[in-house]
Scaffold this motif. Sequence first.
Motif, PDB file in Angstrom:
ATOM      1  N   ASP A  88       0.834  -1.206   0.000  1.00  0.00           N
ATOM      2  CA  ASP A  88       0.000   0.000   0.000  1.00  0.00           C
ATOM      3  C   ASP A  88       0.866   1.252   0.000  1.00  0.00           C
ATOM      4  O   ASP A  88       2.068   1.190  -0.284  1.00  0.00           O
ATOM      5  CB  ASP A  88      -0.983  -0.022   1.168  1.00  0.00           C
ATOM      6  CG  ASP A  88      -0.306   0.016   2.536  1.00  0.00           C
ATOM      7  OD1 ASP A  88       0.928   0.245   2.590  1.00  0.00           O
ATOM      8  OD2 ASP A  88      -1.002  -0.166   3.550  1.00  0.00           O
ATOM      9  N   SER A  89       0.277   2.382   0.321  1.00  0.00           N
ATOM     10  CA  SER A  89       1.000   3.655   0.253  1.00  0.00           C
ATOM     11  C   SER A  89       2.166   3.727   1.229  1.00  0.00           C
ATOM     12  O   SER A  89       3.070   4.557   1.062  1.00  0.00           O
ATOM     13  CB  SER A  89       0.033   4.820   0.512  1.00  0.00           C
ATOM     14  OG  SER A  89      -0.554   4.694   1.805  1.00  0.00           O
ATOM     15  N   LYS A  90       2.148   2.876   2.254  1.00  0.00           N
ATOM     16  CA  LYS A  90       3.235   2.869   3.233  1.00  0.00           C
ATOM     17  C   LYS A  90       4.233   1.750   2.989  1.00  0.00           C
ATOM     18  O   LYS A  90       5.194   1.605   3.745  1.00  0.00           O
ATOM     19  CB  LYS A  90       2.657   2.758   4.646  1.00  0.00           C
ATOM     20  CG  LYS A  90       1.793   3.942   5.045  1.00  0.00           C
ATOM     21  CD  LYS A  90       1.246   3.780   6.445  1.00  0.00           C
ATOM     22  CE  LYS A  90       0.368   4.968   6.831  1.00  0.00           C
ATOM     23  NZ  LYS A  90      -0.202   4.811   8.194  1.00  0.00           N
ATOM     24  N   GLY A  91       3.993   0.941   1.979  1.00  0.00           N
ATOM     25  CA  GLY A  91       4.922  -0.137   1.671  1.00  0.00           C
ATOM     26  C   GLY A  91       4.288  -1.509   1.816  1.00  0.00           C
ATOM     27  O   GLY A  91       3.059  -1.655   1.830  1.00  0.00           O
ATOM     28  N   LEU A  92       5.136  -2.510   1.937  1.00  0.00           N
ATOM     29  CA  LEU A  92       4.669  -3.879   2.065  1.00  0.00           C
ATOM     30  C   LEU A  92       3.856  -4.050   3.352  1.00  0.00           C
ATOM     31  O   LEU A  92       4.236  -3.548   4.412  1.00  0.00           O
ATOM     32  CB  LEU A  92       5.868  -4.836   2.077  1.00  0.00           C
ATOM     33  CG  LEU A  92       5.561  -6.328   1.923  1.00  0.00           C
ATOM     34  CD1 LEU A  92       4.963  -6.631   0.549  1.00  0.00           C
ATOM     35  CD2 LEU A  92       6.837  -7.147   2.134  1.00  0.00           C
ATOM     36  N   VAL A  93       2.717  -4.716   3.219  1.00  0.00           N
ATOM     37  CA  VAL A  93       1.852  -4.932   4.384  1.00  0.00           C
ATOM     38  C   VAL A  93       2.377  -6.141   5.152  1.00  0.00           C
ATOM     39  O   VAL A  93       2.263  -7.284   4.704  1.00  0.00           O
ATOM     40  CB  VAL A  93       0.391  -5.149   3.958  1.00  0.00           C
ATOM     41  CG1 VAL A  93      -0.484  -5.470   5.165  1.00  0.00           C
ATOM     42  CG2 VAL A  93      -0.132  -3.909   3.239  1.00  0.00           C
ATOM     43  N   VAL A  94       2.992  -5.865   6.308  1.00  0.00           N
ATOM     44  CA  VAL A  94       3.613  -6.917   7.117  1.00  0.00           C
ATOM     45  C   VAL A  94       3.056  -6.848   8.540  1.00  0.00           C
ATOM     46  O   VAL A  94       2.496  -5.827   8.965  1.00  0.00           O
ATOM     47  CB  VAL A  94       5.149  -6.777   7.139  1.00  0.00           C
ATOM     48  CG1 VAL A  94       5.723  -6.992   5.740  1.00  0.00           C
ATOM     49  CG2 VAL A  94       5.575  -5.417   7.679  1.00  0.00           C
ATOM     50  N   LYS A  95       3.237  -7.920   9.263  1.00  0.00           N
ATOM     51  CA  LYS A  95       2.665  -8.019  10.600  1.00  0.00           C
ATOM     52  C   LYS A  95       3.245  -7.006  11.572  1.00  0.00           C
ATOM     53  O   LYS A  95       2.598  -6.628  12.556  1.00  0.00           O
ATOM     54  CB  LYS A  95       2.845  -9.436  11.131  1.00  0.00           C
ATOM     55  CG  LYS A  95       1.987 -10.465  10.413  1.00  0.00           C
ATOM     56  CD  LYS A  95       2.114 -11.845  11.021  1.00  0.00           C
ATOM     57  CE  LYS A  95       1.187 -12.831  10.312  1.00  0.00           C
ATOM     58  NZ  LYS A  95       1.294 -14.200  10.858  1.00  0.00           N
ATOM     59  N   ALA A  96       4.464  -6.569  11.318  1.00  0.00           N
ATOM     60  CA  ALA A  96       5.089  -5.614  12.223  1.00  0.00           C
ATOM     61  C   ALA A  96       4.476  -4.217  12.121  1.00  0.00           C
ATOM     62  O   ALA A  96       4.688  -3.383  13.013  1.00  0.00           O
ATOM     63  CB  ALA A  96       6.588  -5.532  11.926  1.00  0.00           C
ATOM     64  N   ARG A  97       3.716  -3.966  11.078  1.00  0.00           N
ATOM     65  CA  ARG A  97       3.090  -2.666  10.901  1.00  0.00           C
ATOM     66  C   ARG A  97       2.032  -2.438  11.959  1.00  0.00           C
ATOM     67  O   ARG A  97       1.226  -3.318  12.267  1.00  0.00           O
ATOM     68  CB  ARG A  97       2.428  -2.566   9.515  1.00  0.00           C
ATOM     69  CG  ARG A  97       3.384  -2.443   8.355  1.00  0.00           C
ATOM     70  CD  ARG A  97       3.415  -1.039   7.788  1.00  0.00           C
ATOM     71  NE  ARG A  97       2.128  -0.585   7.339  1.00  0.00           N
ATOM     72  CZ  ARG A  97       1.698  -0.667   6.076  1.00  0.00           C
ATOM     73  NH1 ARG A  97       2.453  -1.221   5.154  1.00  0.00           N
ATOM     74  NH2 ARG A  97       0.517  -0.186   5.745  1.00  0.00           N
ATOM     75  N   GLU A  98       1.967  -1.246  12.508  1.00  0.00           N
ATOM     76  CA  GLU A  98       0.972  -0.907  13.510  1.00  0.00           C
ATOM     77  C   GLU A  98      -0.273  -0.316  12.843  1.00  0.00           C
ATOM     78  O   GLU A  98      -0.220   0.228  11.748  1.00  0.00           O
ATOM     79  CB  GLU A  98       1.555   0.087  14.519  1.00  0.00           C
ATOM     80  CG  GLU A  98       2.733  -0.465  15.324  1.00  0.00           C
ATOM     81  CD  GLU A  98       3.270   0.552  16.307  1.00  0.00           C
ATOM     82  OE1 GLU A  98       2.768   1.706  16.295  1.00  0.00           O
ATOM     83  OE2 GLU A  98       4.189   0.209  17.083  1.00  0.00           O
TER      84      GLU A  98
END
Length: 438
Positions: free
Chosen positions: A222-232
């Motif tokens: 998405d606009s913030k980058g790869l959607v990973v579990k570490a994302r809040e």
Amino acid sequence: FGHIFRRSRGLYITAEDRGRIANILKNWPTRDVAVIVVTDGERILGLGDLGAHGMGIPIGKLSLYTACAGIDPARCLPIMLDLGTENETLLRDELYTGLVRHRLRGQAYDELVEEFVTGVEHLFPGVLIQFEDFATDNAFGLLAKYRDRTCVFNDDIQGTAAVTLAGLHSAGRITGRPLAEQRILLFGAGEAGCGIAGLVTSAMRALGLTEAVARGRCWLFDSKGLVVKARESLKPRKRAFAGEHPPIADLLEAVAALRPTALIGASGQPKTFTEPVLRAMAALNQRPIIFALSNPTSQSECTAEEAYAWTEGRAIFASGSPFSPVEVAGSTVVPGQANNAYIFPGVGLGVVASGARYVSDELFTVAANALAQMTEDRYLHAGTIFPPLTRIREVSHGIATAVAAKAFDSGLAVGKRPDDLSAHVRSMMYEPAYPVYT
């Protein structure tokens, strides 16, 4: 649409109509309505918040129901939920046809939509409701709320997913790599991106993959980058597809790290499939699958010519908007158009023909499979992964028959299954017949 407004078509329900929506619905001159397309105009594809001017979308979609699948136009009802707009240009426009106010939000919005759905259920029992061009949060929220209660679907989420799934099936016939072996990177994690991820992983599970493995084959960016579990602070629809991986903010780095076989754009961000990104896809795959699905053409992640030029003519390309044929190494390649018009009219006809009480994800999987099966080898040899739109009535009939069969088989349909389901579906397709005077 508002500036060329000539006469009212369909029904307008406004934020000021709370408590009397059923009375407004009663003004429609017939109770024999098969399909309703409704929007609140907040997220018109490629154009944004058009408020009441978004009425052109339900009108246009229902025209496609008639043209593509033969739904009788007298049984089609376009509805505009005019709940305000955040478009300041429209609010200052003396020709704006809608309410001059900012959008209804929160509980008041939910209550108005609930009154609308309840009124439709009462006055037009069994009607198919298609939600169209709602803002992302509302789109997912309304689908989740009503999908197990009444006959509804969201074309931006489910229709886009089905036509993309069909394209992946067809592309797999070219690459020799079936769907279960694909690795997919979805650029864009809104309605279309999450919808595609959901339906593709569901189809992979049906092919024998476990839930974990299927989800591991689909990645969101998405606009913030790869959607990973570490994302809040990930929304639940994104968290469902968040993988275990270090954060990546650059698309080229994501391609290098994940080594996808298919790169699918549903971002609305033009020119984001750059030459380095496409060359990286070509280095990883003999036949890279490149779907630039954003509409209109000006928003496409890349053009057909760019996709072929930067992959040495090896790309299997499809787009949301049409592109002209491209000369590649002395041959003419016809880009495929992954248009929802391949899916939603046929699904709607199948639902109407079967009297299905709900629209399950299985019906969209069946529709995708039917569309892929109707893509003949001669089209694949020309680089096109969908049948030509000139065959859309035939395609819609095939999809509708498959959808209706699944509805009967899964207990969603009402009444007895016709002996000849194909003929039954055909009999429901409107054909304009004009008298010939001599």
